[in-house]
Design a protein around this motif. Sequence first.
Motif, PDB file in Angstrom:
ATOM      1  N   MET A   1       0.973  -1.014  -0.067  1.00  0.00           N
ATOM      2  CA  MET A   1       0.002   0.029  -0.132  1.00  0.00           C
ATOM      3  C   MET A   1       0.837   1.458   0.108  1.00  0.00           C
ATOM      4  SD  MET A   1      -3.228  -0.904   0.025  1.00  0.00           S
ATOM      5  CE  MET A   1      -4.405  -2.358   0.562  1.00  0.00           C
ATOM      6  N   SER A   2       0.307   2.267  -0.915  1.00  0.00           N
ATOM      7  CA  SER A   2       1.107   3.467  -0.608  1.00  0.00           C
ATOM      8  C   SER A   2       1.169   4.087   0.734  1.00  0.00           C
ATOM      9  CB  SER A   2       0.668   4.393  -1.914  1.00  0.00           C
ATOM     10  OG  SER A   2       1.095   5.482  -1.854  1.00  0.00           O
ATOM     11  N   ASP A   3       2.029   4.798   0.965  1.00  0.00           N
ATOM     12  CA  ASP A   3       2.235   5.554   2.319  1.00  0.00           C
ATOM     13  C   ASP A   3       2.405   6.912   2.099  1.00  0.00           C
ATOM     14  OD1 ASP A   3       1.818   3.328   4.162  1.00  0.00           O
ATOM     15  OD2 ASP A   3       3.825   2.881   3.672  1.00  0.00           O
ATOM     16  N   ASP A   4       1.786   7.684   0.856  1.00  0.00           N
ATOM     17  CA  ASP A   4       1.636   9.093   0.784  1.00  0.00           C
ATOM     18  C   ASP A   4       0.399   9.694   1.416  1.00  0.00           C
ATOM     19  OD1 ASP A   4      -0.172   8.103  -0.957  1.00  0.00           O
ATOM     20  OD2 ASP A   4       0.296   8.954  -2.789  1.00  0.00           O
ATOM     21  N   SER A   5      -0.080   9.009   2.437  1.00  0.00           N
ATOM     22  CA  SER A   5      -1.200   9.713   3.301  1.00  0.00           C
ATOM     23  C   SER A   5      -0.919   9.908   4.798  1.00  0.00           C
ATOM     24  CB  SER A   5      -2.505   8.708   3.025  1.00  0.00           C
ATOM     25  OG  SER A   5      -2.245   7.523   3.178  1.00  0.00           O
ATOM     26  N   THR A   6      -1.585  10.589   5.348  1.00  0.00           N
ATOM     27  CA  THR A   6      -1.741  10.830   6.819  1.00  0.00           C
ATOM     28  C   THR A   6      -2.764  10.102   7.498  1.00  0.00           C
ATOM     29  OG1 THR A   6      -0.715  13.063   6.353  1.00  0.00           O
ATOM     30  CG2 THR A   6      -1.825  12.547   8.501  1.00  0.00           C
ATOM     31  N   LEU A   7      -2.109   9.345   8.461  1.00  0.00           N
ATOM     32  CA  LEU A   7      -3.194   8.431   9.422  1.00  0.00           C
ATOM     33  C   LEU A   7      -3.873   9.456  10.389  1.00  0.00           C
ATOM     34  CD1 LEU A   7      -4.446   5.630  10.087  1.00  0.00           C
ATOM     35  CD2 LEU A   7      -2.608   5.502  11.688  1.00  0.00           C
ATOM     36  N   LEU A   8      -5.281   9.625  10.221  1.00  0.00           N
ATOM     37  CA  LEU A   8      -5.830  10.388  11.290  1.00  0.00           C
ATOM     38  C   LEU A   8      -6.311   9.493  12.474  1.00  0.00           C
ATOM     39  CD1 LEU A   8      -8.058  12.451   8.682  1.00  0.00           C
ATOM     40  CD2 LEU A   8      -6.002  12.876   9.620  1.00  0.00           C
ATOM     41  N   GLY A   9      -6.835   8.271  12.363  1.00  0.00           N
ATOM     42  CA  GLY A   9      -7.262   7.543  13.219  1.00  0.00           C
ATOM     43  C   GLY A   9      -7.695   6.125  12.954  1.00  0.00           C
ATOM     44  N   VAL A  10      -8.056   5.270  13.631  1.00  0.00           N
ATOM     45  CA  VAL A  10      -8.501   3.817  13.428  1.00  0.00           C
ATOM     46  C   VAL A  10      -9.809   3.481  14.006  1.00  0.00           C
ATOM     47  CG1 VAL A  10      -5.971   3.068  13.229  1.00  0.00           C
ATOM     48  CG2 VAL A  10      -7.005   3.134  15.462  1.00  0.00           C
ATOM     49  N   VAL A  11     -10.576   2.525  13.404  1.00  0.00           N
ATOM     50  CA  VAL A  11     -11.629   1.765  13.937  1.00  0.00           C
ATOM     51  C   VAL A  11     -11.341   0.226  14.101  1.00  0.00           C
ATOM     52  CG1 VAL A  11     -14.177   1.444  13.525  1.00  0.00           C
ATOM     53  CG2 VAL A  11     -13.098   3.715  12.988  1.00  0.00           C
ATOM     54  N   ILE A  12     -11.410  -0.171  15.310  1.00  0.00           N
ATOM     55  CA  ILE A  12     -10.753  -1.442  15.400  1.00  0.00           C
ATOM     56  C   ILE A  12     -12.000  -2.323  15.897  1.00  0.00           C
ATOM     57  CG2 ILE A  12      -9.182  -2.708  16.790  1.00  0.00           C
ATOM     58  CD1 ILE A  12      -7.513  -0.006  17.375  1.00  0.00           C
ATOM     59  N   LEU A  13     -12.184  -3.366  15.289  1.00  0.00           N
ATOM     60  CA  LEU A  13     -12.690  -4.863  15.738  1.00  0.00           C
ATOM     61  C   LEU A  13     -12.193  -5.807  16.158  1.00  0.00           C
ATOM     62  CD1 LEU A  13     -15.142  -2.980  14.024  1.00  0.00           C
ATOM     63  CD2 LEU A  13     -16.320  -4.867  13.904  1.00  0.00           C
ATOM     64  N   THR A  14     -12.283  -6.391  17.491  1.00  0.00           N
ATOM     65  CA  THR A  14     -11.547  -7.529  17.565  1.00  0.00           C
ATOM     66  C   THR A  14     -12.534  -8.842  18.241  1.00  0.00           C
ATOM     67  OG1 THR A  14     -11.090  -7.035  19.957  1.00  0.00           O
ATOM     68  CG2 THR A  14      -9.654  -6.161  18.427  1.00  0.00           C
ATOM     69  N   ARG A  15     -11.952  -9.858  17.957  1.00  0.00           N
ATOM     70  CA  ARG A  15     -12.780 -10.800  18.473  1.00  0.00           C
ATOM     71  C   ARG A  15     -12.122 -11.537  19.836  1.00  0.00           C
ATOM     72  NH1 ARG A  15     -12.528 -17.596  17.093  1.00  0.00           N
ATOM     73  NH2 ARG A  15     -14.708 -17.980  18.098  1.00  0.00           N
ATOM     74  N   HIS A  16     -13.069 -12.100  20.755  1.00  0.00           N
ATOM     75  CA  HIS A  16     -12.638 -12.258  22.109  1.00  0.00           C
ATOM     76  C   HIS A  16     -11.334 -13.264  22.183  1.00  0.00           C
ATOM     77  CE1 HIS A  16     -14.601 -16.270  21.718  1.00  0.00           C
ATOM     78  NE2 HIS A  16     -15.480 -15.642  21.022  1.00  0.00           N
ATOM     79  N   GLY A  17     -10.790 -13.484  23.400  1.00  0.00           N
ATOM     80  CA  GLY A  17      -9.739 -14.592  23.772  1.00  0.00           C
ATOM     81  C   GLY A  17     -10.470 -15.883  23.690  1.00  0.00           C
TER      82      GLY A  17
ATOM     83  N   GLU B   1      -5.806  10.527   5.127  1.00  0.00           N
ATOM     84  CA  GLU B   1      -6.010  11.993   4.388  1.00  0.00           C
ATOM     85  C   GLU B   1      -5.052  12.106   3.451  1.00  0.00           C
ATOM     86  OE1 GLU B   1      -7.732  16.069   5.299  1.00  0.00           O
ATOM     87  OE2 GLU B   1      -5.862  15.739   6.229  1.00  0.00           O
ATOM     88  N   THR B   2      -5.319  12.070   2.168  1.00  0.00           N
ATOM     89  CA  THR B   2      -4.291  12.132   1.083  1.00  0.00           C
ATOM     90  C   THR B   2      -3.667  13.435   1.278  1.00  0.00           C
ATOM     91  OG1 THR B   2      -6.135  12.739  -0.576  1.00  0.00           O
ATOM     92  CG2 THR B   2      -5.494  10.342  -0.165  1.00  0.00           C
ATOM     93  N   SER B   3      -2.686  13.729   0.192  1.00  0.00           N
ATOM     94  CA  SER B   3      -2.172  15.033   0.056  1.00  0.00           C
ATOM     95  C   SER B   3      -3.292  16.094  -0.409  1.00  0.00           C
ATOM     96  CB  SER B   3      -0.734  14.961  -0.774  1.00  0.00           C
ATOM     97  OG  SER B   3      -1.055  14.363  -1.936  1.00  0.00           O
ATOM     98  N   ASP B   4      -4.115  15.535  -1.280  1.00  0.00           N
ATOM     99  CA  ASP B   4      -5.203  16.290  -1.837  1.00  0.00           C
ATOM    100  C   ASP B   4      -6.314  16.634  -1.084  1.00  0.00           C
ATOM    101  OD1 ASP B   4      -3.857  16.229  -4.383  1.00  0.00           O
ATOM    102  OD2 ASP B   4      -4.785  14.372  -4.789  1.00  0.00           O
ATOM    103  N   GLY B   5      -6.235  16.066   0.294  1.00  0.00           N
ATOM    104  CA  GLY B   5      -7.334  16.358   1.472  1.00  0.00           C
ATOM    105  C   GLY B   5      -8.334  15.316   1.284  1.00  0.00           C
TER     106      GLY B   5
END
Length: 445
Positions: free
Chosen positions: A1-17, A311-315
């Motif tokens: 994956m290209s990394d020319d973008s800025t990470l703003l946040g994450v939405v995470i789902l996990t299964r139990h242990g 968010e990409t460099s183009d917004g």
Amino acid sequence: MSDDSTLLGVVILTRHGDRQGFYQDPDSYTASGTVITPLGTVQEYQLGQKLRSLYLNASSPTDLAGMSHDVVNASQISVSADAGGEGGVIFDSAVSLMQGLFPNTTSYNTTLANGTTVVGPLGGYQYIPIESVEPDNDISLEGWTSCSAFSDWTYEFYNSSAFQQKASENADFLGQLPPYLDGRPVSLENMIFDFMNVNWIHNEEFADAVPEEYLAQARALANYHEYGVFTSPEVDGIGNIAGRTVLPIILEGFASIIDSSDPTQLVYTGVSYKPFLSLFNMTQAAEMHSNLEAIGKTMDYAASVVFEVRETSDGDHVLRFNFKNGTSEDEFTSYPILGQDGDVPLSTFIDRLAPAAINSTADWCQACGNTKDRGCAALTKAANDAIAAHSDTISPVGAGFLGAGLTIVVMLAMFGVLLFMGVLTFGRRTASRKQKETSSVDVKA
């Protein structure tokens, strides 16, 4: 994956242990309770550590800049966990994961007026706010229970020619399992892989007695069974109910993350395996990557999906879909979804999936054909009372038109009243928002 973008946040789902065994009705999927094991808490803690190394680590390329890395800032996170059929297992898993994500630290302290500095107990153990999602009050994380339309769907699947053929092809194998299953009935409809898997992990005598190839074949049949039950060819099909009800939480997470006035950067939801299967199907992840379809019910404990909002460099805002199958994989893998190469425009995700989302209890009652459970009775009664109150003053034809429209209006109005009163909730609740607004950035809880 290209990394020319800025990470703003994450939405995470996990299964139990890892947990002790439990039983699910093969038709309604009503489940009995179980409890998490020490192994399960370790798995979730390790997953939390992995997520921390990726997103709360200044040296990581996916570091969430702006987030408090050591002492949790409650205004920057939203944490919830299913408290349904598997009892406290999913909630306890969330507690363990949060301790890996935000471990104890002596920085969790407060200085008193007399100059004394007090560190939290257990070396600065951090008490992360976790919202317990109760199925009787909130259908978002267990949309399949008490849903007659879903039960009809499972019945149709079990009676399909493909399912019957699969059962016939494996009849000899299924007939060899009873000696190992302590009298439990064996059929493809009631595929008892969970019992075998739990005992394979925890019962030495069982593990020595059962041929390893039996477990592998039972795993494959359970995968076929569960993927067939919890997916539909149509995005808005009832088989996707587990994904359709969790979608509003995911979409609201995206909205919070891209909203510059909202401090939220990490949204976490603890779930069972069912929403994963529906989401793999709805996003075309399984269609594009057959290994995801093959996971089925036997997805490893502590498996996790992470939607990275960028968010990409183009917004422009784009999504990156990452998955790690529990402890069987060391790293997350990025999977293209929705027929796209690379990151997916957020607008594309919303256009494709938002129309299938079940956004309210009233919507769920209608989709499931339920008039009495999980808040539906109150909505139905309110609609019927309103119709009865007006039926004596207008003609029968007019009453018919009024009934159709008034039912919808009154159900929605009642839904709003019940939400306001706290009787029904859905997605991220008002209490959580209020807590965020009043939480101090310096004093964490």
